[in-house]
Write an enzyme that holds these catalytic residues in place. Structure first.
Site, short mmCIF file in Angstrom:
data_model
loop_
_atom_site.label_atom_id
_atom_site.label_comp_id
_atom_site.label_asym_id
_atom_site.label_seq_id
_atom_site.Cartn_x
_atom_site.Cartn_y
_atom_site.Cartn_z
N TYR A 141 -6.28 5.36 4.27
CA TYR A 141 -6.79 4.49 2.24
C TYR A 141 -8.89 4.07 2.98
CZ TYR A 141 -2.67 4.11 -0.23
OH TYR A 141 -1.50 4.35 -0.51
N LYS A 189 4.48 6.99 13.34
CA LYS A 189 5.29 8.52 14.02
C LYS A 189 4.35 8.41 15.47
CE LYS A 189 6.47 12.00 12.44
NZ LYS A 189 7.83 12.99 12.68
N ASP A 221 9.57 8.78 9.15
CA ASP A 221 10.54 10.08 8.11
C ASP A 221 12.54 9.38 8.38
OD1 ASP A 221 10.72 10.67 11.40
OD2 ASP A 221 10.32 12.70 10.93
N ASP A 245 2.88 2.54 1.74
CA ASP A 245 2.97 2.38 0.41
C ASP A 245 4.48 3.23 -0.03
OD1 ASP A 245 1.79 2.70 -2.13
OD2 ASP A 245 0.69 4.74 -2.00
N ASP A 249 7.80 2.00 -2.46
CA ASP A 249 8.21 2.89 -4.02
C ASP A 249 9.96 3.98 -3.84
OD1 ASP A 249 5.69 3.08 -5.01
OD2 ASP A 249 5.71 4.35 -5.84
C1 IPM Z 1 0.12 0.46 -4.51
C2 IPM Z 1 -0.96 1.69 -5.03
C3 IPM Z 1 -2.18 1.72 -4.62
C4 IPM Z 1 -1.56 2.36 -3.53
C5 IPM Z 1 -2.84 1.94 -6.05
C6 IPM Z 1 -2.52 2.83 -6.81
C7 IPM Z 1 -4.60 2.67 -4.59
O1 IPM Z 1 -0.34 2.35 -4.89
O2 IPM Z 1 -0.20 -0.33 -4.60
O3 IPM Z 1 1.40 0.69 -3.75
O4 IPM Z 1 -1.41 3.52 -3.37
O5 IPM Z 1 -2.25 0.99 -2.21
MN MN Z 2 1.59 2.48 -3.87
#
Ligand code: IPM
Ligand code: MN
Length: 368
Positions: A141, A189, A221, A245, A249
């Site tokens: 990032y 990884k 993975d 990230d 999710d």
């Molecule tokens: C999160 C989001 C952010 C990230 C985006 C919106 C930049 O997905 O907070 O996880 O990838 O960090």
């Molecule tokens: Mn995210």
């Protein structure tokens, strides 16, 4: 205790849910005799519309002086086609970097009433209670500025980490693990990527300092797979920015409670920014039906991690839990036979619980 809190509502339902968190914090301040002052600033698409930038200087300045920051959400279709420096997400990435919020804590805890909404079988997901500790200000990032080469036909993104950056996040994760079940999964990884090899070495070195924590190394993975097949295996997971990230999710939907999940992003000194895991939900913004629970639970994390007010944090969490148990819920939560309420009523029920349950009332009124 006196604290100054900057509110960054951001976009979409961020505007509504942040007010709910403020009401809850005001109730906590009253009950426990704290003094919380609030100041609102803009970020994301709203800031682009007002000031032509997703992260105005005034916002950065205000948050630097704050004891903690609450953020609603950023983003929405209105800004989806903007050039990358004018996208709402830039505001979020910018403030993480400006405040050096390197430690992102994403707890995933199941609520009994919601487990049936999990995409997994209830018997697999029941009992899941994990914490993802994601490095937030390094890695892909924030490498060297990405660039296009060969007339736009080739691209370079840089993944870089320093020993210091890895050590500090690994430390936070060990500390988090020792006050939980004492089991840390370090995800990398290391069979392919050089930064992961350094990551693994550092975790190996660090574990001597935390003899009370059991550590395992796992590849990203296979961890993605195990989160689905055996989520109760995990206690604390620590990993770099991009892996975190993606895994967070994935983990966020396991318990069927996406609308309930808070997060904390901390600096070394525990100053932090707190935000719900869910997004800005532009489709329901302004309708008064958004679920305020993740934002309210984020403010509980603020009480715990930045202000070290554990009793107050627990009371907020207990209030949310108890209101859910009563059957009251917003439209995003699939609770059978419950009572559907809007943002304002959900918030009021939580505030009322705090006001009626707090024993300080009795200590003052009953022993006078
Ligand atoms: C999160 C989001 C952010 C990230 C985006 C919106 C930049 O997905 O907070 O996880 O990838 O960090
Ligand atoms: Mn995210």
């Amino acid at each position: 205790m006196e604290k100054h809190i900057v509110l960054l509502p951001g976009d979409g339902i961020g505007q509504e849910v942040i007010n709910s968190a403020k009401e809850v914090l005001e109730a906590i301040a009253e009950e426990f005799h704290h003094s919380f002052s609030f100041e609102q600033q803009e970020i994301g698409g709203t800031a682009i519309d007002l000031y032509g930038t997703p992260l105005p200087e005034a916002t950065v300045e205000a948050t630097k002086k704050a004891d903690a920051v609450l953020l609603g959400a950023v983003g929405g279709p209105k800004w989806d086609n903007n050039p990358s420096h004018l996208r709402p997400e830039r505001g979020l990435l910018g403030i993480r970097k400006a405040l050096d919020l390197f430690a992102n804590l994403r707890p995933v805890t199941g609520f009994k009433q919601l487990l049936h909404a999990s995409p997994l079988k209830e018997e697999i997901v029941a009992g899941s209670d994990l914490l993802i500790v994601r490095e937030l200000t390094g890695g892909l990032y924030f490498g060297q500025p990405s660039e296009r080469r060969d007339n736009g036909n080739a691209v370079v993104d840089t993944l870089s980490y320093t020993r210091h950056e890895i050590e500090r996040i690994v430390d936070k994760a060990f500390k988090a693990a020792r006050v939980r079940r004492g089991f840390l999964t370090s995800v990398d990884k290391a069979n392919v990527i050089e930064s992961s090899k350094l990551w693994r070495e550092i975790v190996e070195e660090k574990k001597a300092e935390y003899p009370d924590v059991t550590v395992e190394h796992a590849l990203v993975d296979s961890t993605a797979m195990k989160l689905i097949t055996n989520p109760t295996h995990f206690d604390v997971i620590v990993t770099e920015n991009l892996f975190g990230d993606i895994l967070s999710d994935e983990a966020s939907v396991l318990t069927g409670s996406l609308g309930m999940l808070p997060s904390a992003s901390l600096r070394e000194d525990d100053m932090g920014l707190y935000e719900p895991v869910h997004g800005s939900a532009p489709d329901i913004a302004g309708k008064g039906i958004a679920n305020p629970c993740a934002m309210i639970l984020s403010s509980a994390l603020m009480l715990r991690y930045s202000f070290h007010l554990e009793e107050e944090a627990k009371l907020v969490e207990e209030a949310v839990q108890s209101v859910l148990e009563s059957g009251a819920h917003t439209g995003d939560l699939q609770i059978k036979g419950g009572r559907l309420v809007g943002t304002a009523e959900m918030t009021k029920l939580i505030v009322d619980y705090i006001k009626t349950q707090h024993p300080a009332k009795c200590i003052q009124d009953c022993y006078r």
